[in-house]
Design a protein around this motif. Structure first.
Motif, PDB file in Angstrom:
ATOM      1  N   GLU A 283       1.044  36.627 -85.671  1.00 23.91           N
ATOM      2  CA  GLU A 283       1.250  35.017 -85.329  1.00 23.91           C
ATOM      3  C   GLU A 283       2.608  35.139 -85.469  1.00 23.91           C
ATOM      4  O   GLU A 283       3.685  34.298 -85.065  1.00 23.91           O
ATOM      5  CB  GLU A 283       1.334  35.000 -87.082  1.00 23.91           C
TER       6      GLU A 283
ATOM      7  N   THR B 218      15.360  32.502 -85.358  1.00 22.98           N
ATOM      8  CA  THR B 218      14.527  32.403 -87.092  1.00 22.98           C
ATOM      9  C   THR B 218      14.568  33.856 -87.071  1.00 22.98           C
ATOM     10  O   THR B 218      14.227  35.013 -86.164  1.00 22.98           O
ATOM     11  CB  THR B 218      13.587  30.831 -86.774  1.00 22.98           C
TER      12      THR B 218
ATOM     13  N   TYR C  53      -0.553  22.856 -90.318  1.00 20.07           N
ATOM     14  CA  TYR C  53       0.857  22.175 -90.022  1.00 20.07           C
ATOM     15  C   TYR C  53       1.617  22.971 -88.548  1.00 20.07           C
ATOM     16  O   TYR C  53       2.028  23.964 -89.396  1.00 20.07           O
ATOM     17  CB  TYR C  53       1.481  22.323 -91.020  1.00 20.07           C
TER      18      TYR C  53
HETATM   19  N1  LIG Z   1      10.184  31.026 -85.344  1.00 19.44           N
HETATM   20  C1  LIG Z   1       9.920  29.735 -85.343  1.00 19.44           C
HETATM   21  N2  LIG Z   1      10.745  29.065 -83.839  1.00 19.44           N
HETATM   22  C2  LIG Z   1      10.561  27.597 -83.917  1.00 19.44           C
HETATM   23  N3  LIG Z   1      10.059  26.948 -85.026  1.00 19.44           N
HETATM   24  C3  LIG Z   1       8.508  27.987 -85.582  1.00 19.44           C
HETATM   25  C4  LIG Z   1       8.874  29.559 -85.344  1.00 19.44           C
HETATM   26  N4  LIG Z   1       7.953  29.552 -86.077  1.00 19.44           N
HETATM   27  C5  LIG Z   1       7.055  28.376 -86.640  1.00 19.44           C
HETATM   28  N5  LIG Z   1       7.958  27.501 -85.872  1.00 19.44           N
HETATM   29  C6  LIG Z   1       7.244  26.024 -85.840  1.00 19.44           C
HETATM   30  O1  LIG Z   1       5.798  26.144 -87.044  1.00 19.44           O
HETATM   31  C7  LIG Z   1       4.711  25.799 -86.572  1.00 19.44           C
HETATM   32  C8  LIG Z   1       4.065  25.875 -87.467  1.00 19.44           C
HETATM   33  O2  LIG Z   1       3.425  27.575 -86.709  1.00 19.44           O
HETATM   34  P1  LIG Z   1       2.477  28.132 -87.385  1.00 19.44           P
HETATM   35  O3  LIG Z   1       1.964  29.213 -86.273  1.00 19.44           O
HETATM   36  O4  LIG Z   1       1.636  27.837 -88.411  1.00 19.44           O
HETATM   37  O5  LIG Z   1       1.055  27.191 -85.378  1.00 19.44           O
HETATM   38  P2  LIG Z   1       0.629  27.373 -84.250  1.00 19.44           P
HETATM   39  O6  LIG Z   1       2.099  27.925 -83.628  1.00 19.44           O
HETATM   40  O7  LIG Z   1       1.337  25.917 -84.066  1.00 19.44           O
HETATM   41  O8  LIG Z   1      -0.726  27.324 -84.295  1.00 19.44           O
HETATM   42  P3  LIG Z   1      -1.247  28.784 -84.046  1.00 19.44           P
HETATM   43  O9  LIG Z   1      -2.231  28.663 -85.433  1.00 19.44           O
HETATM   44  O10 LIG Z   1      -2.194  28.941 -83.367  1.00 19.44           O
HETATM   45  O11 LIG Z   1      -0.465  30.232 -84.952  1.00 19.44           O
HETATM   46  C9  LIG Z   1       4.544  26.133 -84.587  1.00 19.44           C
HETATM   47  O12 LIG Z   1       4.005  24.637 -83.886  1.00 19.44           O
HETATM   48  C10 LIG Z   1       6.307  25.646 -84.208  1.00 19.44           C
HETATM   49  O13 LIG Z   1       6.102  24.482 -84.253  1.00 19.44           O
END
Ligand SMILES: Nc1ncnc2c1ncn2[C@@H]1O[C@H](COP(=O)(O)OP(=O)(O)OP(=O)(O)O)[C@@H](O)[C@H]1O
Ligand SMILES: [Mg+2]
Length: 616
Positions: A137, A267, A192
């Motif tokens: 993830e 990040t 989210y």
């Molecule tokens: N390392 C990062 N740098 C920039 N934005 C990030 C980073 N990690 C997460 N995000 C932001 O946070 C949001 C949420 O991340 P999350 O992994 O929970 O969901 P997702 O990637 O949208 O979907 P999934 O559940 O399929 O992984 C992402 O959509 C992204 O916009």
């Protein structure tokens, strides 16, 4: 009475009707013995039931004694049972729910409470898989963020073992960073994210991934997620410790401060979690190696918990194709959704609603749809009735509309796929194939395949010869390590006849040989079979495209293997000629008494004739 097998029904019946033959002798004795046995059993039952009185002596007919015992036992039971039943019935009545008591218990369930109970749905079913899912993830998010910001990714993955059950995972990227206000929600609130509502190829899509990993860490170790992120090289980074409040699905900030960060932007996420580190297939090492293969434009440095360091240098210095966001295609929309979209739309006319909400709908196509459904072009979408929506839905499917645009998905590319394979395996032959985009349920997708044959292992590939093909499944550049047998890719590869391509294959199995096959499925929405994103659903359109890509690679492999076999046979022939010709010369010299010069000429001529008969 049914006849026993091998015995006519008439005969059986005759015996029971009491033929003089059957009633005499042995048979009569057997019947008496059976009666005695029955009485014995009944006596024993009566004793068990607790009757202290001895049984009355048999007075003649069997029924008198047995009946009386039966009656007594039954009578005793009757006197105890009603009492018990009444108590049980009263207790049951008291415990029974009423509509009111049930109403008192009704309450909504927060999504995080649900997934905390059902963590297996998100890929956290056992400590080994949980460690892999958490890495996956965080890495997926880092790669997505870098590519969205058009930055060549530089990733550092560090896993440290605190004990044999507890690990600290840190993933750092050089992406654009995350705004301070977004950090708590992204890392400590399920559902989210920025990708769910956009139709564009990306690794993440659900908005659950990283917050679920953080929640798992919190539940198993009690430690919050630690985030350091910097969005501007001129400013300091934000340092946060956040944890999820599962009853409300809201973030709680434990620490909020500014700090230094070693990169200009980027990040770093640290999660402490219960896990288990093991090597082999389905391990973190395997996932990272396959990620490096599918992302040759990324540099990945991985420090394993056992102290080993893996460095995957960048192989391609160009960023992959940047996919564009598209609107849904009208063919993929379902009736209920179409009705809701129309009712919620702010547009004034049906034609403008169709043009603005869907891709590939021009004014001409919108008019055609309205006419086919016998609907007014000026109909206000927000006043549409369900019947009209039904007519519209039917009309859409009757009208010829161009396929969705494909600039929302990007292939890895055949050269890059080969480069990716070379990054992880050394082999004799590589090939790749990229199909042109296709559509399932209105969603564009494309399939690519790459193959490496003659993989050199530690033992020079000897062990690999008898092993099954190594199949690497990739969806939107993310390796899928679990649920192989439930995946559309596995089905398509297994249903391919690999014997056509010079590989041996048993029925219902993958082919054998020193082969690695990588299949990449790219789409704006990958139809995963569950939230843990491990296998692709069996859509027939998808399976067909995978088979076509795989068959293309198979044909190239077959050509290579047949050519190699031919060359090997020719080499063997040449060595026979060179080994045996001198002996033939000697034999001819003996038989025909030739001189040395004559022998040379004859052998020379023979060699030319034999060489000519060989085909290259
Ligand atoms: N390392 C990062 N740098 C920039 N934005 C990030 C980073 N990690 C997460 N995000 C932001 O946070 C949001 C949420 O991340 P999350 O992994 O929970 O969901 P997702 O990637 O949208 O979907 P999934 O559940 O399929 O992984 C992402 O959509 C992204 O916009
Ligand atoms: Mg994600």
């Amino acid at each position: 009475m049914a006849a026993r097998k091998g015995q006519p029904a008439g005969q059986l019946q005759f015996a029971f009707e009491g033929s003089p033959v059957e009633q005499s002798g042995a048979k009569v004795k057997r019947v008496t013995a059976r009666k005695a046995k029955k009485t014995k059993v009944k006596k024993a039952t009566a004793k068990k039931a607790g009757s202290k009185r001895s049984l009355p002596k048999k007075r003649g007919g069997k029924s008198a004694s047995v009946k009386s015992v039966k009656g007594k036992v039954a009578g005793k039971k009757r006197s105890v049972e009603p009492k018990k039943t009444a108590v049980v019935r009263r207790e049951r009545k008291q415990a029974a729910a009423t509509a009111e008591s049930m109403a008192d218990k009704q309450r909504s369930i927060s999504v995080s409470e649900f997934f905390a109970k059902n963590r297996h749905l998100l890929g956290f079913d056992n400590p080994r898989k949980a460690l892999l899912t958490a890495v996956k993830e965080a890495v997926d998010n880092s790669l997505d963020a870098c590519e969205e910001a058009q930055i060549l990714p530089d990733l550092l993955i560090d896993i440290r073992a605190v004990s044999d059950k507890k690990y600290v995972l840190k993933v750092r990227d050089n992406g654009p960073g995350i705004l301070k206000a977004q950090i708590p929600n992204i890392f400590a609130r399920l559902l989210y994210g920025s990708k769910f509502h956009s139709l564009k190829m990306s690794r993440g899509q659900q908005g659950i991934g990283i917050s679920a990993a953080g929640m798992y860490g919190l539940l198993t170790t009690g430690e919050p997620v630690q985030i350091v992120s910097r969005t501007n090289p001129q400013r300091k980074a934000h340092h946060y410790h956040v944890q999820i409040d599962t009853t409300k699905n809201r973030p709680q900030v434990v620490l909020d401060e500014e700090c230094e960060f070693e990169l200009a932007t980027g990040t770093s996420v640290t999660i402490t979690l219960e896990g288990r580190y093991l090597r082999g297939r389905q391990s973190v090492d395997e996932y990272i190696s396959q990620t490096a293969m599918a992302n040759p434009h990324a540099t990945i440095v991985y420090n394993a918990p056992d102290g080993e360091r893996f460095e995957y240098g960048r192989q391609v210095s160009e960023l992959p194709f940047a996919p564009r966001e598209i609107k849904p295609h009208p063919y993929g929309v379902e009736l209920g959704l179409l009705y809701k979209m129309a009712r919620d739309s702010g547009t004034k006319q049906l034609t403008s609603f169709l043009q603005s909400e869907f891709s590939r709908v021009s004014l001409r196509v919108a008019n055609q749809i309205c006419d086919a459904g016998k609907l007014r072009r000026t109909l206000r979408p927000s006043r549409m009735t369900l019947k009209q929506a039904e007519a519209l839905h039917e009309a859409i499917n009757k009208t010829k509309i161009m396929s969705p645009s494909t600039d929302c998905i990007g292939p890895i590319g055949p050269d890059e796929l080969e480069a990716g394979l070379k990054r992880v395996v050394e082999a004799d032959f590589y090939c790749a194939s990229t199909r042109s985009p296709s559509v399932y349920r209105g969603n564009p997708f494309l399939v690519e395949a790459a193959l490496a044959y003659g993989i050199k292992g530690n033992d020079n590939g000897e062990a690999e010869k008898e092993a099954l093909m190594r199949l690497n499944r990739i969806a939107n550049r993310v390796p899928l390590l679990y649920q192989q047998s439930g995946c559309a890719i596995y089905k398509a590869v297994m249903d391919t006849n690999w014997r056509n391509y010079a590989l041996s294959q048993s029925r219902g199995a993958l082919p054998t040989g020193p082969v690695m096959l990588m299949v990449h499925f790219a789409s704006v929405w990958v139809p995963f079979t569950s939230e843990s994103k491990e296998a692709i659903a069996h859509y027939p359109e998808i399976i067909r495209e995978i088979q076509l890509a795989v068959q293309d690679c198979g044909r190239k492999l077959g050509m290579y293997l047949r050519k190699r076999k031919r060359i090997q046979q020719e080499m063997a022939k040449r060595s026979y000629i060179e080994t045996y010709l001198p002996y033939i010369g000697e034999a001819l010299q003996d038989i025909l008494s030739l001189k040395a010069r004559q022998v040379e000429t004859v052998v020379g001529k023979l060699k030319t004739v034999l060489e000519k008969s060989r085909k290259f």
